[in-house]
Design a protein around this motif. Structure first.
Motif, PDB file in Angstrom:
ATOM      1  N   GLY A  53       4.533  -1.366   9.237  1.00 14.16           N
ATOM      2  CA  GLY A  53       3.773  -2.603   9.245  1.00 14.16           C
ATOM      3  C   GLY A  53       3.131  -2.851   7.902  1.00 14.16           C
ATOM      4  N   PRO A  54       2.226  -3.817   7.836  1.00 15.69           N
ATOM      5  CA  PRO A  54       1.582  -4.181   6.581  1.00 15.69           C
ATOM      6  C   PRO A  54       0.851  -3.025   5.897  1.00 15.69           C
ATOM      7  CG  PRO A  54       1.127  -5.824   8.269  1.00 15.69           C
ATOM      8  CD  PRO A  54       1.824  -4.681   8.930  1.00 15.69           C
ATOM      9  N   ALA A  55       0.342  -2.081   6.655  1.00 13.58           N
ATOM     10  CA  ALA A  55      -0.382  -0.949   6.072  1.00 13.58           C
ATOM     11  C   ALA A  55       0.534   0.027   5.340  1.00 13.58           C
ATOM     12  CB  ALA A  55      -1.149  -0.202   7.161  1.00 13.58           C
ATOM     13  N   ASP A  56       1.840  -0.118   5.486  1.00 14.53           N
ATOM     14  CA  ASP A  56       2.798   0.797   4.868  1.00 14.53           C
ATOM     15  C   ASP A  56       3.278   0.301   3.505  1.00 14.53           C
ATOM     16  OD1 ASP A  56       3.060   2.823   6.990  1.00 14.53           O
ATOM     17  OD2 ASP A  56       3.796   1.130   8.161  1.00 14.53           O
ATOM     18  N   ASP A  57       2.466  -0.482   2.829  1.00 18.23           N
ATOM     19  CA  ASP A  57       2.826  -1.010   1.510  1.00 18.23           C
ATOM     20  C   ASP A  57       3.283   0.117   0.592  1.00 18.23           C
ATOM     21  OD1 ASP A  57       3.153  -2.768  -0.595  1.00 18.23           O
ATOM     22  OD2 ASP A  57       1.028  -2.786  -1.129  1.00 18.23           O
ATOM     23  N   GLY A  58       4.427  -0.071  -0.052  1.00 14.84           N
ATOM     24  CA  GLY A  58       4.973   0.934  -0.962  1.00 14.84           C
ATOM     25  C   GLY A  58       5.865   1.958  -0.293  1.00 14.84           C
ATOM     26  N   PHE A  59       6.054   1.871   1.008  1.00 16.98           N
ATOM     27  CA  PHE A  59       6.876   2.830   1.745  1.00 16.98           C
ATOM     28  C   PHE A  59       8.331   2.749   1.294  1.00 16.98           C
ATOM     29  CE2 PHE A  59       9.762   3.737   5.286  1.00 16.98           C
ATOM     30  CZ  PHE A  59       9.364   5.010   5.644  1.00 16.98           C
ATOM     31  N   THR A  60       8.948   3.904   1.070  1.00 19.59           N
ATOM     32  CA  THR A  60      10.384   4.000   0.817  1.00 19.59           C
ATOM     33  C   THR A  60      10.949   4.987   1.821  1.00 19.59           C
ATOM     34  OG1 THR A  60      10.139   3.532  -1.533  1.00 19.59           O
ATOM     35  CG2 THR A  60      12.181   4.602  -0.855  1.00 19.59           C
ATOM     36  N   LEU A  70      11.232   0.214  13.363  1.00 23.46           N
ATOM     37  CA  LEU A  70      10.607  -0.969  13.935  1.00 23.46           C
ATOM     38  C   LEU A  70       9.594  -1.528  12.949  1.00 23.46           C
ATOM     39  CD1 LEU A  70      10.606  -2.537  16.665  1.00 23.46           C
ATOM     40  CD2 LEU A  70       8.621  -1.180  17.286  1.00 23.46           C
ATOM     41  N   LEU A  71       9.601  -2.825  12.774  1.00 21.78           N
ATOM     42  CA  LEU A  71       8.601  -3.517  11.963  1.00 21.78           C
ATOM     43  C   LEU A  71       7.686  -4.242  12.936  1.00 21.78           C
ATOM     44  CD1 LEU A  71       7.456  -4.544   9.265  1.00 21.78           C
ATOM     45  CD2 LEU A  71       9.093  -6.429   9.425  1.00 21.78           C
ATOM     46  N   ARG A  72       6.374  -4.011  12.812  1.00 20.54           N
ATOM     47  CA  ARG A  72       5.404  -4.609  13.729  1.00 20.54           C
ATOM     48  C   ARG A  72       4.336  -5.341  12.922  1.00 20.54           C
ATOM     49  NH1 ARG A  72       3.174  -0.481  17.755  1.00 20.54           N
ATOM     50  NH2 ARG A  72       5.165  -0.894  18.746  1.00 20.54           N
ATOM     51  N   ARG A  76      -1.273 -12.704  15.107  1.00 21.71           N
ATOM     52  CA  ARG A  76      -2.004 -13.749  14.396  1.00 21.71           C
ATOM     53  C   ARG A  76      -1.354 -14.087  13.049  1.00 21.71           C
ATOM     54  NH1 ARG A  76      -4.662  -9.089  13.582  1.00 21.71           N
ATOM     55  NH2 ARG A  76      -5.310  -8.568  11.469  1.00 21.71           N
ATOM     56  N   GLU A  77      -0.528 -13.184  12.525  1.00 22.49           N
ATOM     57  CA  GLU A  77       0.188 -13.439  11.270  1.00 22.49           C
ATOM     58  C   GLU A  77       1.395 -14.307  11.581  1.00 22.49           C
ATOM     59  OE1 GLU A  77       1.144 -14.188   7.923  1.00 22.49           O
ATOM     60  OE2 GLU A  77      -0.464 -12.698   7.867  1.00 22.49           O
ATOM     61  N   GLU A  78       1.347 -15.551  11.128  1.00 21.15           N
ATOM     62  CA  GLU A  78       2.404 -16.495  11.474  1.00 21.15           C
ATOM     63  C   GLU A  78       3.580 -16.446  10.510  1.00 21.15           C
ATOM     64  OE1 GLU A  78       0.657 -20.333  11.953  1.00 21.15           O
ATOM     65  OE2 GLU A  78      -0.775 -19.597  13.437  1.00 21.15           O
ATOM     66  N   VAL A 118       6.436  -7.884   3.594  1.00 21.50           N
ATOM     67  CA  VAL A 118       5.704  -8.021   4.849  1.00 21.50           C
ATOM     68  C   VAL A 118       4.414  -8.802   4.586  1.00 21.50           C
ATOM     69  CG1 VAL A 118       4.631  -6.766   6.756  1.00 21.50           C
ATOM     70  CG2 VAL A 118       6.635  -5.808   5.623  1.00 21.50           C
ATOM     71  N   PRO A 119       4.244  -9.962   5.237  1.00 21.55           N
ATOM     72  CA  PRO A 119       3.040 -10.754   5.000  1.00 21.55           C
ATOM     73  C   PRO A 119       1.783 -10.032   5.469  1.00 21.55           C
ATOM     74  CG  PRO A 119       4.316 -11.674   6.819  1.00 21.55           C
ATOM     75  CD  PRO A 119       5.117 -10.565   6.236  1.00 21.55           C
ATOM     76  N   ARG A 120       0.702 -10.261   4.695  1.00 22.00           N
ATOM     77  CA  ARG A 120      -0.609  -9.728   5.053  1.00 22.00           C
ATOM     78  C   ARG A 120      -1.626 -10.848   4.854  1.00 22.00           C
ATOM     79  NH1 ARG A 120      -1.148  -4.127   1.721  1.00 22.00           N
ATOM     80  NH2 ARG A 120      -0.620  -5.491   0.004  1.00 22.00           N
ATOM     81  N   PRO A 121      -2.559 -11.012   5.774  1.00 20.72           N
ATOM     82  CA  PRO A 121      -3.552 -12.074   5.627  1.00 20.72           C
ATOM     83  C   PRO A 121      -4.357 -11.908   4.332  1.00 20.72           C
ATOM     84  CG  PRO A 121      -3.754 -10.991   7.768  1.00 20.72           C
ATOM     85  CD  PRO A 121      -2.770 -10.214   6.971  1.00 20.72           C
ATOM     86  N   GLU A 122      -4.415 -12.984   3.569  1.00 21.53           N
ATOM     87  CA  GLU A 122      -5.248 -13.060   2.366  1.00 21.53           C
ATOM     88  C   GLU A 122      -4.975 -11.972   1.334  1.00 21.53           C
ATOM     89  OE1 GLU A 122      -9.327 -13.371   3.549  1.00 21.53           O
ATOM     90  OE2 GLU A 122      -8.847 -14.779   5.140  1.00 21.53           O
ATOM     91  N   ARG A 123      -3.777 -11.411   1.341  1.00 22.91           N
ATOM     92  CA  ARG A 123      -3.428 -10.372   0.373  1.00 22.91           C
ATOM     93  C   ARG A 123      -1.985 -10.559  -0.055  1.00 22.91           C
ATOM     94  NH1 ARG A 123      -4.949  -4.686   2.776  1.00 22.91           N
ATOM     95  NH2 ARG A 123      -4.340  -4.043   0.726  1.00 22.91           N
ATOM     96  N   THR A 124      -1.619  -9.870  -1.129  1.00 23.77           N
ATOM     97  CA  THR A 124      -0.232  -9.856  -1.563  1.00 23.77           C
ATOM     98  C   THR A 124       0.613  -9.201  -0.481  1.00 23.77           C
ATOM     99  OG1 THR A 124      -1.022  -9.550  -3.806  1.00 23.77           O
ATOM    100  CG2 THR A 124       1.293  -9.089  -3.421  1.00 23.77           C
TER     101      THR A 124
END
Length: 133
Positions: A53-60, A70-72, A76-78, A118-124
Motif C-alpha cells: 500500500g501507500p506506506a510501502d513507498d520505495g518497495f522493490t 495485493l495492492l490495497r 477514501r483515496e479516489e 500509488v496515490p497518497r492524500p496530500e503527498r507525492t
C-alpha cells in the motif's frame, strides 16, 4: 514409562550426543557465520502474497511468473494507481465486504520490471517496483 516413550527418549539422547547429521562420527561442528538477516542490498525481496500500500513507498519486490501480491488503498483515496511496464497486471478486486479498502491483485505475467505509482492524500505518490523473474 512405556516402551515407545523409552525409545523416543533414547533416540533424543542419541541425537544430542552424536550431533545428529553433523557428518562423520565425532566430527567437529562448524557454523557458517551469519552476516545479515535479510537479502543482500539491491536484491529484491519476495513479494508473493504480500499486501502492499501507500506506506510501502520505495518497495522493490520479486515475483515469479504466475505469482501474485495485493495492492490495497484506503477507500477514501479516489485516484487510481498508475502502472508502467508490462511484467505485471493490476486486476481490480471486487470488495463485497465493504472493508474500507479498494484492492488490486498484482499478477506477474512476464519477466521484466514494472512500477506502480500509488496515490497518497496530500503527498507525492508512493513508488513500488516489481521485478518478475
Amino acid at each position: 514409562m512405556t516402551a515407545v516413550d523409552r525409545r523416543l527418549a533414547c533416540l533424543a539422547a542419541l541425537a544430542l550426543f552424536t550431533g545428529c547429521g553433523s557428518g562423520a562420527p565425532g566430527a567437529a561442528r562448524t557454523r557458517t557465520p551469519v552476516t545479515g538477516t535479510g537479502p543482500t542490498p539491491g536484491t529484491p525481496v519476495p513479494a508473493r502474497g504480500r499486501v502492499l500500500g501507500p506506506a510501502d513507498d520505495g518497495f522493490t519486490g520479486r515475483l515469479a511468473v504466475g505469482e501474485t501480491a495485493l495492492l490495497r488503498l484506503p477507500a477514501r483515496e479516489e485516484r487510481e494507481p498508475v502502472l508502467t511496464g508490462g511484467s505485471v497486471l493490476l486486476i481490480p478486486v471486487e470488495n463485497l465486504a465493504r472493508s474500507g479498502h479498494r484492492e488490486w491483485e498484482i499478477r506477474a505475467v512476464r519477466p521484466g520490471t514494472s512500477r506502480i505509482s500509488v496515490p497518497r492524500p496530500e503527498r507525492t505518490p508512493a513508488a513500488l517496483t516489481l521485478v518478475v523473474v
